[in-house]
Design a protein around this motif. Structure first.
Motif, PDB file in Angstrom:
ATOM      1  N   UNK A   8      -8.966  11.264   5.339  1.00  0.00           N
ATOM      2  CA  UNK A   8      -8.556  10.165   5.140  1.00  0.00           C
ATOM      3  C   UNK A   8     -10.216   9.474   6.655  1.00  0.00           C
ATOM      4  N   UNK A   9     -10.372   8.365   5.524  1.00  0.00           N
ATOM      5  CA  UNK A   9     -11.105   7.380   6.019  1.00  0.00           C
ATOM      6  C   UNK A   9     -11.060   5.986   7.480  1.00  0.00           C
ATOM      7  N   UNK A  66     -13.058   4.239  -4.748  1.00  0.00           N
ATOM      8  CA  UNK A  66     -13.413   4.729  -3.762  1.00  0.00           C
ATOM      9  C   UNK A  66     -12.514   6.400  -3.599  1.00  0.00           C
ATOM     10  N   UNK A  67     -11.610   6.337  -4.098  1.00  0.00           N
ATOM     11  CA  UNK A  67     -10.896   7.307  -3.981  1.00  0.00           C
ATOM     12  C   UNK A  67      -9.870   7.609  -4.849  1.00  0.00           C
ATOM     13  N   UNK A  68      -9.918   9.178  -5.431  1.00  0.00           N
ATOM     14  CA  UNK A  68      -8.965   8.717  -6.795  1.00  0.00           C
ATOM     15  C   UNK A  68      -7.958  10.289  -6.605  1.00  0.00           C
ATOM     16  N   UNK A  84      -0.496  10.334   4.047  1.00  0.00           N
ATOM     17  CA  UNK A  84      -2.099  10.405   4.803  1.00  0.00           C
ATOM     18  C   UNK A  84      -2.810   9.822   4.430  1.00  0.00           C
ATOM     19  N   UNK A  85      -2.471   8.954   3.548  1.00  0.00           N
ATOM     20  CA  UNK A  85      -3.879   7.718   3.838  1.00  0.00           C
ATOM     21  C   UNK A  85      -3.652   6.669   4.740  1.00  0.00           C
ATOM     22  N   UNK A  86      -2.248   6.373   4.761  1.00  0.00           N
ATOM     23  CA  UNK A  86      -1.957   5.071   6.109  1.00  0.00           C
ATOM     24  C   UNK A  86      -2.092   4.054   5.003  1.00  0.00           C
ATOM     25  N   UNK A  87      -2.221   3.510   3.788  1.00  0.00           N
ATOM     26  CA  UNK A  87      -2.427   2.598   3.647  1.00  0.00           C
ATOM     27  C   UNK A  87      -2.199   1.305   4.339  1.00  0.00           C
ATOM     28  N   UNK A  88      -3.457  -0.142   3.836  1.00  0.00           N
ATOM     29  CA  UNK A  88      -2.292  -1.483   4.105  1.00  0.00           C
ATOM     30  C   UNK A  88      -1.430  -1.717   3.690  1.00  0.00           C
TER      31      UNK A  88
END
Length: 393
Positions: A8-9, A66-68, A84-88
């Motif tokens: 994750x970024x 950006x990521x698939x 894992x990514x914790x998106x908005x």
């Protein structure tokens, strides 16, 4: 030993849910929506993450998101990715009914749904709640009732009057919708529904026979509503909108009817607190406009209208969903000489033994676009003549 190659970024992320594999009832149209949505997300400075499992789509190309995550659009996979990514937040409006059906699980887990809230989408999706809303707003709609058993269904059908349209809530492509004309047919349809979709609430509508059908696609930002397009169906009432030839703009409806449809669409979009896209389907009988249903998401005709008018409507709608822009920030200039006709594409040659008769359950696997200069076009005249003969039977 298992190894996780997804790192994750630190950027703010938005997840877009796709529609899964192409299949009858849901085709490639939503890939267009997801692709343009991903590009708009990146333009707004977010990391765009795509979840879909279809190798035949542009939205799953390596250079679009950006990521698939090439994973099935199921809750178990989605939840692991979110942790894992914790998106908005997650966008469910672009991937058709498959993506929209995951909104409830996201809401229950406290995950932000970008755009229209779950409860407002649920009002539109739940046939009973939606009809109650229409009644409160004094918007005409076919008489209806709900049932959970065959006895209840027969009682409701006799109250609203045959013929009736029998359908479950939250279905893809009109799955298992039927038009029935008596108690015996109704009992068979309800038993089939209960067998394949146990516990599903069954909605029974009075079927408006021999009427015209039309639909509106719109974008709403909570303050303003922009009508992307109004399409008139060629096929008679009772044919699923995905299987109907549709004409943009309308050609046979009166000015008063069109104005009534636009007025209803704007009122509904604002009442439902839509942030993003909405599709509303209408039936017009003897000059009176009835609302059949509303879909709080991109429809199959959204890409069609964007292509026909040459306007990046999906880019605009996604930025509205994100709260990055208002409709007044865009200079929208539709351009269309003559008419655009949506042609459904069928794959009956691949399934030679299936019933080819069209009805409320969708059977097409895609759509094509045909431009005509005027209504005197020979192809269109023949198509309209065949439709008129069908209606006169």
């Amino acid at each position: 030993m298992l190894h996780n190659e997804s790192i994750p970024s630190q950027k703010k992320k938005i997840i877009v849910l796709g529609s899964g594999p192409n299949r009858i009832g849901q085709g490639i149209e939503f890939d267009y929506c997801c692709t343009h949505g991903l590009l708009a997300i990146k333009e707004c400075g977010y990391e765009a993450i795509m979840i879909n499992c279809n190798p035949e789509t542009v939205s799953t190309d390596f250079d679009i998101a950006d990521k698939l995550y090439f994973e099935p659009v199921y809750w178990e996979h989605l939840w692991e990715i979110i942790e894992h990514e914790k998106p908005e937040g997650v966008i469910v409006q672009l991937g058709g009914q498959t993506a929209l059906k995951l909104a409830k699980r996201l809401h229950e887990k406290g995950i932000k749904i970008i755009g229209t809230s779950f409860d407002d989408m649920d009002i539109a999706e739940d046939r009973g709640r939606f009809s109650d809303l229409l009644e409160q707003m004094h918007i005409p709609f076919p008489k209806y009732g709900t049932a959970f058993t065959t006895d209840d269904a027969i009682e409701v059908a006799n109250e609203v009057g045959y013929p009736v349209l029998v359908r479950p809530s939250y279905v893809l492509g009109g799955q298992r919708m039927r038009i029935v004309i008596n108690d015996e047919e109704l009992e068979k349809s309800v038993l089939s529904l209960l067998k394949h979709l146990p516990g599903n609430k069954i909605l029974i509508d009075h079927f408006l026979d021999r009427c015209q059908e039309a639909e509106i696609d719109a974008i709403c930002d909570g303050e303003d509503v922009y009508i992307m397009g109004i399409m008139e169906h060629i096929e008679p009432a009772g044919i699923h909108s995905g299987d109907s030839h549709s004409v943009l703009p309308v050609f046979n409806l009166g000015k008063l009817e069109v104005e009534e449809m636009v007025d209803i669409a704007k009122k509904l979009a604002l009442k439902l607190n839509i942030r993003g896209l909405i599709n509303i389907q209408f039936a017009i009988k003897e000059g009176k406009v009835f609302v059949i249903e509303a879909n709080p998401r991109a429809s199959r005709t959204t890409p069609f209208i964007a292509k026909a008018y040459g306007v990046p409507f999906l880019n605009i709608a996604t930025k509205v969903m994100l709260g990055a822009a208002k409709l007044k920030d865009f200079k929208i200039e539709p351009k269309l000489e003559g008419y655009a006709v949506k042609e459904p594409v069928f794959s009956f040659n691949k399934f030679p033994n299936v019933n080819k008769e069209l009805g409320p359950e969708m059977k097409s696997t895609g759509e094509a676009i045909r431009f005509i200069k005027n209504l005197r076009d020979p192809w269109f005249r023949q198509l309209y003549k065949e439709r008129s003969m069908h209606l006169s039977k």
